[in-house]
Design an enzyme around this catalytic site. Structure first.
Site, PDB file in Angstrom:
ATOM      1  N   ASP A  10      -6.873  -0.912   5.600  1.00  0.00           N
ATOM      2  CA  ASP A  10      -5.615  -0.239   5.651  1.00  0.00           C
ATOM      3  C   ASP A  10      -5.306   0.740   6.482  1.00  0.00           C
ATOM      4  O   ASP A  10      -5.939   1.582   6.707  1.00  0.00           O
ATOM      5  CB  ASP A  10      -5.666   0.366   3.873  1.00  0.00           C
ATOM      6  CG  ASP A  10      -4.477   1.081   3.748  1.00  0.00           C
ATOM      7  OD1 ASP A  10      -3.367   1.012   4.569  1.00  0.00           O
ATOM      8  OD2 ASP A  10      -4.171   1.567   2.526  1.00  0.00           O
ATOM      9  N   ASP A 116       0.424  -3.953   7.588  1.00  0.00           N
ATOM     10  CA  ASP A 116      -0.709  -2.930   7.805  1.00  0.00           C
ATOM     11  C   ASP A 116      -1.947  -2.874   6.909  1.00  0.00           C
ATOM     12  O   ASP A 116      -2.636  -1.775   6.698  1.00  0.00           O
ATOM     13  CB  ASP A 116       0.090  -1.438   7.904  1.00  0.00           C
ATOM     14  CG  ASP A 116       0.486  -1.034   6.225  1.00  0.00           C
ATOM     15  OD1 ASP A 116       0.582  -1.864   5.472  1.00  0.00           O
ATOM     16  OD2 ASP A 116       0.670   0.295   5.926  1.00  0.00           O
ATOM     17  N   GLU A 117      -2.147  -4.097   6.247  1.00  0.00           N
ATOM     18  CA  GLU A 117      -3.245  -4.296   5.328  1.00  0.00           C
ATOM     19  C   GLU A 117      -3.997  -5.608   5.690  1.00  0.00           C
ATOM     20  O   GLU A 117      -3.145  -6.671   5.829  1.00  0.00           O
ATOM     21  CB  GLU A 117      -3.010  -4.067   4.040  1.00  0.00           C
ATOM     22  CG  GLU A 117      -2.800  -2.576   3.620  1.00  0.00           C
ATOM     23  CD  GLU A 117      -2.131  -2.612   2.322  1.00  0.00           C
ATOM     24  OE1 GLU A 117      -2.678  -1.534   1.645  1.00  0.00           O
ATOM     25  OE2 GLU A 117      -1.716  -3.625   1.536  1.00  0.00           O
TER      26      GLU A 117
END
Length: 148
Positions: A10, A116-117
């Site tokens: 993350d 973003d993960e």
């Protein structure tokens, strides 16, 4: 018996982190793994009109109560000296792809979940990953050759 170890990558405050890292005036002062050296920066709509919502805020901005999805005008009332940057989505996608490529080099099972993960999985025990924690830390530090 071999089992899979799963992890979630993350990228904290991703859009704001991209902006800080790409701007020399901020990146030069930033210390790795020390969020307190980030400026109070947010990625949001139009600073001149004080409109839009906060898409991302650095941890420094969050210390003043500025959170994602807060209206820009409200955020500026909380902390008038916020640095407001308009979003650069193509840039964030480019950075995300590069990070996902690093993850693919390090881990045999990798799945992007969002910009973003991403999820990683790897067999343990294995000759490739004798120390899974060290492999994850090396990925975080950008030391791809040291992941395996």
């Amino acid at each position: 018996m071999t089992q899979l170890i799963y992890g979630l990558v993350d990228m904290q405050s991703f859009y704001a982190s991209c902006e800080v890292a790409s701007r020399e005036e901020y990146a030069a002062r930033r210390k790795e793994f020390d969020d307190s050296t980030d400026p109070p920066l947010v990625v949001s709509g139009d600073p001149a009109r004080r409109s839009g919502i906060i898409l991302a805020a650095t941890p420094t901005a969050k210390r003043y109560g500025v959170e994602n999805t807060l209206r820009l005008g409200e955020a500026l009332r909380l902390y008038p000296r916020l640095i407001v940057v308009r979003p650069h989505m193509a840039f964030y996608l480019h950075v995300s792809i590069r990070i996902q490529m690093l993850m693919q080099q390090c881990f045999p099972f990798q799945e992007q979940f969002s910009v973003d993960e991403g999820f990683i999985a790897f067999p343990s025990p294995s000759n490739l990953f004798p120390d899974p924690i060290a492999a994850a830390r090396n990925l975080q530090a950008g030391q791809v050759r040291d992941c395996v």
